[in-house]
Design a protein around this motif. Structure first.
Motif, short mmCIF file in Angstrom:
data_model
loop_
_atom_site.label_atom_id
_atom_site.label_comp_id
_atom_site.label_asym_id
_atom_site.label_seq_id
_atom_site.Cartn_x
_atom_site.Cartn_y
_atom_site.Cartn_z
N ASN A 51 0.80 -1.23 0.00
CA ASN A 51 0.00 0.00 0.00
C ASN A 51 0.84 1.28 0.00
OD1 ASN A 51 0.88 -0.42 2.63
ND2 ASN A 51 -0.94 0.51 3.52
N PHE A 52 2.07 1.20 0.52
CA PHE A 52 3.01 2.33 0.44
C PHE A 52 4.32 1.80 -0.12
CE2 PHE A 52 0.01 4.78 2.76
CZ PHE A 52 0.32 6.09 2.44
N VAL A 80 7.27 3.47 2.56
CA VAL A 80 7.61 2.60 3.71
C VAL A 80 8.95 1.87 3.50
CG1 VAL A 80 6.87 0.60 5.05
CG2 VAL A 80 5.27 2.47 4.62
N TRP A 118 11.61 4.18 4.52
CA TRP A 118 11.71 4.35 5.99
C TRP A 118 12.63 3.29 6.61
CZ3 TRP A 118 6.02 4.41 8.12
CH2 TRP A 118 5.36 5.54 7.64
N THR A 135 6.61 -4.58 7.67
CA THR A 135 5.34 -3.86 7.74
C THR A 135 4.28 -4.75 7.10
OG1 THR A 135 6.32 -1.66 7.69
CG2 THR A 135 4.06 -1.83 6.92
N ARG A 175 -4.74 2.28 4.15
CA ARG A 175 -3.56 2.70 4.91
C ARG A 175 -3.66 2.04 6.28
NH1 ARG A 175 -1.53 8.80 4.02
NH2 ARG A 175 -2.40 9.18 1.98
N CYS A 176 -2.52 1.74 6.86
CA CYS A 176 -2.60 1.20 8.22
C CYS A 176 -3.04 2.29 9.18
CB CYS A 176 -1.28 0.57 8.64
SG CYS A 176 0.08 1.69 8.52
N THR A 203 -4.51 9.67 9.36
CA THR A 203 -3.44 9.36 8.41
C THR A 203 -2.49 10.55 8.30
OG1 THR A 203 -4.65 10.31 6.54
CG2 THR A 203 -5.04 7.98 7.01
N GLY A 204 -1.38 10.34 7.60
CA GLY A 204 -0.57 11.50 7.24
C GLY A 204 0.57 11.82 8.18
N ALA A 205 1.20 10.78 8.73
CA ALA A 205 2.38 11.02 9.57
C ALA A 205 3.50 11.61 8.73
CB ALA A 205 2.83 9.70 10.18
N PHE A 236 7.23 6.88 13.92
CA PHE A 236 6.04 6.20 13.40
C PHE A 236 6.01 4.79 13.98
CE2 PHE A 236 3.44 3.72 10.62
CZ PHE A 236 2.51 4.60 10.08
C1 UN1 Z 1 1.11 2.58 6.07
O1 UN1 Z 1 -0.07 2.59 5.75
O2 UN1 Z 1 1.73 1.50 6.25
O3 UN1 Z 1 0.79 8.19 7.94
C2 UN1 Z 1 1.95 3.82 6.20
C3 UN1 Z 1 0.42 7.84 6.81
C4 UN1 Z 1 1.47 7.59 5.77
C5 UN1 Z 1 2.12 6.28 5.96
C6 UN1 Z 1 1.20 5.11 6.12
N1 UN1 Z 1 2.45 8.66 5.87
O4 UN1 Z 1 -0.76 7.68 6.54
#
Ligand code: UN1
Length: 545
Positions: A166-167, A171, A174, A245, A301-302, A471-473, A479
């Motif tokens: 999904n990313f 990710v 990271w 992840t 998204r997680c 969402t949106g870190a 994280f």
């Molecule tokens: C994820 O879904 O594994 O914070 C990461 C967020 C994104 C990263 C999500 N910057 O929604």
């Protein structure tokens, strides 16, 4: 790079990459004969890339290359490692549009989100470029004269990495960028849903000057595939560190295997993220933000919102605005429609899994207010651009009347669906937000400093937004999650450096004679700080003196 004839005869999307593993700095077709293809998520007629499936011998070759490369790379000065990462960041920036296009094509992200996810990798490279000029240790006083102490961060060795689809660029960046910045080498299995972007990531890193063998990429499926071989490799001693992840279930397997090796893996797992809306919230902003929080990225998204927790006083008003906004979302093929709010499910596997939650929510007794499952040509939205049957597109879904006791309340569902729970006051909102078995992200909408303060102190989650989406870190903040969302390790910013280095304490004795710690220090046993507990002497045996 090699390309093959695209099965999409219209050639609307571009060529098909004839992909490979990337081992020891070279394209590598692997020893096996099996291949898999990565279709365009929005239109399965288009194949983005085809890739070989790695078997045990390919994995071993990748681990061998990484082990060999570690000798030199771990001794390369950190500022020089940082320079390679800086150049990689520049290459990502120069190729931002094309990389974003591949992300859109391969996993169905909208244009603005795909650009954002490439930007997240650029931000990460920029951050860690100069971290190579820090990577600080400390100098520390010794308790004795003529002796000095210091600490060093040392890399672990070979890091095994498995990432989700999904990313597929943010990710991995990271994990891979800080891992190599710290002097480790990597064997990475990208998601089988996004091997093409993974391959390009590795090629650009090589172009930036990353030496052969520092980053090795092997491809294949997850369960019963290359992913499983990687996890088995933990018990075989292939890796000195593992980073993952994905789902909580697989995270537990990795945690168990790493535990047997006395290693601490980095685990970023599931979430059922709460979003609280209090009675004093700016409702217009809350509706806009909640919409993205739940349905942005098609809920894949997680950090997507799983439960909206609504104060009963504003519940009806919020829901009617939210519902009409959700009904009007523009959904479609983001390769053809750059204005789509969200696109398809990453693939049919995600789609089928998403559909399963309907039965769960119904048998829980939740009330379906919005949502018609999978889109077809017959029931797609009016402004849908593309062929609804060529991908797995799903309608935005909303469940009312959800309570803490329901399975749907605590089960993560990847996809465009959200539950509504009504509460009477702040205390109940906080208790409800904390009642899930996960603790990744969280959010509250309120104007009250008291609610803001109490929420950020009381919520058990790794990340908390106040008046913003779950969402949106950002790429330079820690994280990660609590409870079922992880094992306490963090990605990003300075915090991730702890995940990819081990501390070494060094002492240098210049005194010319043996000085024993705790024993030969100057103040030992001088009684200068007698507390008057003299009668303890009664317990002392003179024979010992
Ligand atoms: C994820 O879904 O594994 O914070 C990461 C967020 C994104 C990263 C999500 N910057 O929604």
């Amino acid at each position: 790079m090699k390309f093959i004839e695209n099965s999409d005869k219209g050639r609307r999307y571009g060529k098909t990459l004839n992909g490979s593993h990337f081992i020891d700095g070279k394209d590598d077709q692997g020893s096996g004969r099996e291949q898999f293809s990565s279709p365009n998520a929005s239109d399965n007629n288009d194949i983005v890339g085809t890739f070989p499936i790695a078997d045990e011998s390919d994995l071993k070759r990748a681990v061998g290359a990484a082990t060999k490369a570690f000798e030199k790379w771990s001794q390369t000065p950190a500022p020089i490692r940082g320079e390679v990462i800086g150049r990689f960041g520049q290459l990502l920036l120069q190729n931002k549009e094309i990389l974003a296009w591949i992300v859109t094509r391969e996993v169905g992200k909208t244009k603005r989100e795909a650009l954002g996810s490439v930007q997240e990798a650029i931000d990460t490279a920029q951050f860690f470029q100069s971290e190579g000029r820090r990577l600080y240790g400390q100098t520390v006083w010794s308790e004795m004269r003529n002796k000095e102490c210091m600490t060093y961060r040392r890399p672990y060795g070979v890091v095994g990495i498995i990432t989700a689809g999904n990313f597929p660029i943010a990710v991995p960046s990271w994990k891979i960028i800080p891992a190599v910045l710290c002097g480790n080498t990597v064997v990475w299995k990208p998601s089988e849903d996004a091997p093409t972007i993974g391959y390009l990531f590795a090629k650009l890193f090589q172009e930036a000057g990353l030496p052969s063998g520092v980053l090795n990429v092997i491809n294949g499926l997850g369960a019963k595939g290359t992913g499983e071989l990687m996890i088995k490799g933990i018990d075989k001693g292939y890796f000195q560190k593992f980073s993952f992840t994905g789902s909580t279930a697989v995270g537990r397997l990795i945690g168990e295997a790493c535990g047997r090796q006395l290693q601490v893996p980095s685990l970023e797992l599931g979430g059922k993220n709460p979003l609280v809306i209090m009675e004093d919230a700016d409702l217009k902003k809350a509706v806009e933000a909640t919409l993205f929080s739940c349905y942005g990225t098609g809920g894949q998204r997680c950090t997507s919102t799983g439960n909206i927790i609504l104060h009963e006083k504003i519940a009806d008003k919020f829901l009617s605005d939210f519902q009409s906004a959700a009904q009007n979302l523009r959904i479609g093929n983001p390769c053809l429609d750059s204005k789509a709010y969200y696109g398809p499910m990453i693939n049919a596997r995600f789609g089928e899994k998403f559909l399963e939650h309907f039965d769960m929510a119904k048998s829980d007794g939740a009330k379906l207010v919005l949502g018609k499952g999978r889109m077809t040509e017959q029931n797609k939205p009016k402004d849908f651009v593309g062929d609804a049957g060529a991908g797995f597109y799903c309608h935005p879904t909303l469940w009312e009347g959800v309570t803490k006791k329901m399975k749907i309340f605590e089960t993560e569902v990847f996809g465009p669906t959200v539950n509504v729970v009504r509460v009477k006051n702040f205390q109940e909102a906080l208790e409800t937000a904390n009642a899930v078995p996960y603790g990744l992200s969280s959010a509250i909408f309120t104007q009250s400093p008291q609610y803001m303060y109490s929420f950020k102190n009381g919520i058990d989650a790794g990340m908390t937004s106040i008046n913003n989406s779950t969402t949106g870190a950002e790429a330079h903040l820690p994280f990660g999650g609590t409870k079922g969302s992880g094992n306490g390790t963090r990605e990003s910013g300075v915090w991730v450096i702890d995940a990819y280095t081990k501390w070494q304490a060094v002492n240098v004795d210049m005194s010319g004679h043996l000085q024993l710690a705790q024993i030969d220090t100057e103040n030992t046993g001088d009684g200068a700080h007698s507390s008057g507990a003299g009668n303890l002497k009664d317990y002392f045996s003179p024979t010992w003196a």
